[in-house]
Design an enzyme around this catalytic site. Structure first.
Site, PDB file in Angstrom:
ATOM      1  N   HIS A   1      76.547 -80.739   2.536  1.00 57.28           N
ATOM      2  CA  HIS A   1      77.991 -80.879   2.756  1.00 57.28           C
ATOM      3  C   HIS A   1      78.816 -80.678   1.487  1.00 57.28           C
ATOM      4  CE1 HIS A   1      77.262 -82.913   6.832  1.00 57.28           C
ATOM      5  NE2 HIS A   1      78.009 -81.846   7.057  1.00 57.28           N
TER       6      HIS A   1
ATOM      7  N   HIS B   1      77.089 -70.448  11.190  1.00 58.85           N
ATOM      8  CA  HIS B   1      77.491 -71.840  11.399  1.00 58.85           C
ATOM      9  C   HIS B   1      78.151 -71.950  12.766  1.00 58.85           C
ATOM     10  CE1 HIS B   1      80.555 -75.127  10.929  1.00 58.85           C
ATOM     11  NE2 HIS B   1      79.529 -75.744  10.380  1.00 58.85           N
TER      12      HIS B   1
END
Length: 395
Positions: free
Chosen positions: A205, A305
């Protein structure tokens, strides 16, 4: 070039006559969509989900339609893309990038319906008979190794052969020794639970300083992870290449870039081994193929993604089928309530960790307005830098 030309011959799709948006509330996040109508009676759908700024993306989609879409032929996708990006002075960014991406999807949906063809037939055809997917969002619950291990086994039992997860809790910048040990224990427990044949991807992240990221690539090596995703903030993009030199596993990233221009520094610095463009953020079908082609020139693989709705999973399958450098596609579909699928009839099922060839014209998914009306936006928020974020409980 940047004005609607209504004098050119009209294709079978007609001309764009109306643009509207719809948003579906779920316990995890609101899913937003744009629906484009033509005067030939066709509609095309695209996803414009932003995890926290749904109203802003919807408002921009409607206002951009007035400036750039009404009266246009949906087959003019390259010109419309440029008109939205250049003519609206977007220059990138998440809200504008998401809107351009969703409208581009809707145009391809319209073209496919007008021609009676699935979208993948318009974006390069198929390089494969099905698309491999990996599961994300499966580890909701307490952040302890035993819980992660049990949920990992349950997910593999549903047919998935690849899983992604973030074991790092609310870590930011660095991890103290207790947090580091817990994070690594979680990875070890998941690996032991699923065995060596299941692919594991570890999510960072984009939040660690270089010294922590460098230690993590060493500490993760025994667990044979398929990639370490976004270990560094993108404000330090040039240091990604340095980290790659220290890592035994591939480094991946790029999900938050919205077009090939934003990707330019990533490519110039050879920052990653695997790029992760999102069909609903990176510019839709028109732009994703260009990004993937540049990645191929750099010897990089593509793992799109996809943290959005099942609509985006199906739409992404169309794109992934024609990518010669595809690795795998992300999906959160297993996290969602049944009514989400009711709201999006036509989404493709995941079977044994793969999605097969679409058969319906266009993207193949419509919106059930009645279900949307039953589940209005919640405007929920979960802070991934707060303890317990992995439970994904909106506040």
């Amino acid at each position: 070039m940047l004005t609607v030309d209504t004098e050119r011959p009209t294709t079978s799709a007609g001309r764009i006559s109306k643009v509207e948006t719809l948003t579906l509330g779920t316990t995890w996040r609101d899913f937003s969509f744009v629906r484009v109508h033509t005067d030939a009676g066709l509609t095309g759908v695209g996803e414009i989900t932003h995890p926290y700024r749904g109203k802003q993306t919807c408002d921009l989609a409607v206002s951009m339609a007035k400036r750039h879409l009404l009266g246009a032929d949906p087959f003019d996708v390259e010109e419309i893309w440029l008109r939205m990006y250049q003519g609206d002075f977007l220059r990138g960014g998440d809200i504008g990038g998401i809107v351009v991406s969703g409208i581009d999807q809707a145009l391809y949906d319209l073209m496919g319906k007008a021609l009676g063809l699935p979208v993948y037939r318009l974006t390069g055809g198929a390089c494969r008979a099905s698309v491999p997917v990996y599961a994300n969002g499966w580890y909701t619950g307490d952040r302890v190794p035993e819980i992660f291990a049990e949920k990992a086994k349950e997910t593999v039992a549903r047919g998935y052969s690849a899983l992604k997860f973030d074991p790092f809790g609310a870590g930011l910048g660095s991890l103290d020794k207790t947090e580091l040990r817990l994070s690594l224990d979680i990875v070890a427990a998941v690996r032991e639970a699923v065995g060596p044949a299941v692919e594991l991807y570890v999510e960072g992240h984009a939040r660690f300083a270089f010294p922590t990221a460098a230690r993590l690539v060493r500490e993760l090596e025994p667990f044979d992870v398929g990639w370490f995703e976004e270990p560094l903030p993108w404000t330090h993009i040039e240091r990604y290449a340095e980290l790659r030199q220290r890592a035994s596993m591939p480094i991946s990233g790029g999900e938050h870039f919205h077009n090939r221009h934003e990707y330019a520094r990533l490519f110039a610095s050879n920052a990653v081994d695997i790029i992760q463009p999102d069909l609903s953020m990176a510019g839709g079908y028109t732009e994703l193929r260009k990004i993937a082609a540049i990645a191929e020139m750099h010897g990089m693989l593509v793992a799109p993604h996809n943290s959005n709705s099942p609509f985006c999973t199906t739409a992404s399958v169309h794109a992934a089928l024609g990518l010669s450098n595809l690795l795998v596609l992300e999906t959160f579909d297993g996290l969602l309530e049944p009514f989400v699928f009711d709201a999006l009839p036509g989404t493709l099922p995941i079977t044994d960790g793969r999605v097969g060839l679409p058969e319906r014209p266009g993207i193949g998914v419509e919106l059930d307005d009645a279900v949307f009306a039953e589940h209005p936006p919640t405007e929920g928020f979960w802070n991934m830098f707060a303890p317990g974020w992995e439970k994904r409980e909106s506040s």
